[in-house]
Scaffold this motif. Structure first.
Motif, short mmCIF file in Angstrom:
data_model
loop_
_atom_site.label_atom_id
_atom_site.label_comp_id
_atom_site.label_asym_id
_atom_site.label_seq_id
_atom_site.Cartn_x
_atom_site.Cartn_y
_atom_site.Cartn_z
N LYS A 112 0.99 -1.32 0.08
CA LYS A 112 0.01 0.11 0.14
C LYS A 112 0.94 1.33 0.05
O LYS A 112 1.94 1.39 0.90
N ARG A 119 -7.60 5.41 -4.33
CA ARG A 119 -8.40 5.88 -3.66
C ARG A 119 -8.06 7.45 -3.41
O ARG A 119 -6.63 7.56 -3.51
N SER A 141 -16.18 4.93 6.49
CA SER A 141 -14.91 4.75 5.58
C SER A 141 -13.88 4.44 6.45
O SER A 141 -13.56 4.79 7.63
N GLU A 195 -10.87 4.35 4.97
CA GLU A 195 -9.51 4.82 4.29
C GLU A 195 -8.87 5.95 4.81
O GLU A 195 -7.71 6.45 4.39
#
Length: 373
Positions: free
Chosen positions: A291, A331, A360, A362
């Motif tokens: 990531k 994203r 969310s 994120e």
């Protein structure tokens, strides 16, 4: 000045003098009476005077200096005001300030003076006697209004040059006036140096031109200059930092931080800037999930410029877009970050990113620590 004092008892005379002075200032459209505004500090001269004195000269454009220096004229005007005000000060040990504004036509000179008695208890002892000790220098600042400029930039059209004398005692101002050889030598060298610089700069008043001149009669080369590094060297700077970041989910990653800064003009040690900022970090967890986070920001802050186009001790706020890249998707989050420069090499920061969606997962909070070039 004597005429002004003589007519002080007459209300009509006072009103007439005030009207004439205000009209003179209005005609010249001045906004700074006894000190330049920060945007006018561009060219700076530092001249050493006898008895450990200093003369600092500041002005906006190189053309504001004129064809020939006015050091003798400015010194005589300042010396006359010192003679007039000398008896107005209460003691010899106090720190004195005299500010003078000289209009274009030299007719009505405005002045302001102040005295600080903070050193009253500073004494010296010798041979059984006590003497008052003075350790602070006196300041005489002269603003000379030169002319009106048709296309103003930072001075409302009124061309001004600031002369600041820092002396052990205001009486040294009178000594300078009575012995013109010192300032004549400095002025001739300054004129000669400026003429050479004008030939080197086809556009002498370009906004990115800055000239710093230093005079020391005891040095091997008495008059030295330090010209700016051109537009990019003066206005465009780079910040590069590398360190570590701690963020949500207890993750720790290497952290990169880079900025391209456009410096805003100021004479302060710390300079304001606006710029574009890029940060990046990422991780691989136990399940080999890769990531990465990259943010693109507009930045505003303060910094300390360094040679070779770098900045240090950066303190700023950054607003922009953060992208999260993992697997085959991307994203986008809103990002806001803050940076704090502890010293020239170490800084820290914190911030957050969010997509403002309910439930969310994120979003993240972070703290970073970094070393910078």
């Amino acid at each position: 000045m004597c005429l002004c004092l003589f007519m002080a008892g007459s209300r009509h005379s006072q009103a007439q003098i005030a009207e004439d002075f205000n009209a003179a200032l209005s005609k010249e459209r001045t906004t700074q009476l006894f000190q330049l505004n920060t945007d006018q500090y561009n060219n700076h001269f530092d001249f050493k005077l006898p008895n450990d004195g200093k003369l600092y000269i500041d002005f906006l454009r190189l053309s504001d200096w004129g064809e020939k220096n006015q050091l003798k004229q400015i010194t005589d005007i300042a010396a006359d005001q010192v003679k007039f005000l000398k008896d107005s000060f209460s003691s010899s040990y106090s720190t004195k300030l005299i500010e003078i504004n000289v209009p274009i036509d030299n007719k009505i000179i405005a002045f302001n003076y102040n005295e600080a008695l903070t050193g009253k208890k500073q004494m010296a002892y010798k041979d059984g006697s006590y003497f008052q000790l003075k350790i602070a220098f006196d300041t005489i600042r002269v603003i000379k209004n030169v002319r009106i400029r048709e296309k103003p930039r930072a001075d409302s059209g009124l061309v001004q040059v600031q002369y600041t004398f820092v002396l052990k005692d205001i009486s040294d101002m009178i000594a300078l006036s009575e012995d013109p050889n010192v300032l004549s030598r400095i002025g001739d060298l300054a004129d000669e140096t400026i003429d050479k610089q004008r030939r080197h700069w086809p556009r002498q008043d370009a906004s990115h031109h800055t000239l710093t001149m230093t005079y020391d009669p005891e040095a091997k080369e008495q008059m030295t200059i330090n010209e700016n590094e051109g537009f990019f060297g003066k206005r465009i700077r780079i910040f590069m930092g590398i360190g570590a970041i701690i963020y949500s989910n207890n993750a720790i990653s290497p952290f990169f931080d880079e900025s391209i800064a456009f410096m805003l003009h100021t004479r302060s040690r710390m300079q304001r800037y606006v710029g574009f900022n890029l940060t990046g970090f990422g991780y691989i967890n136990n399940s080999t999930l890769r990531k990465s986070y990259v943010s693109y920001n507009l930045e505003y802050g303060l910094c300390k410029p360094q040679p070779y186009g770098f900045i240090q001790q950066r303190t700023s706020v950054a607003l922009g877009l953060m992208t999260i890249l993992y697997q085959d998707s991307t994203r986008y989050l809103f990002h806001m970050g803050f940076n704090f420069g502890f010293n020239s090499f170490l800084s820290s920061g914190f911030g957050f990113a969010a997509d403002f969606k309910k439930d969310s997962k994120e979003g993240l909070l972070y703290v970073n620590f970094k070393f910078n070039l």
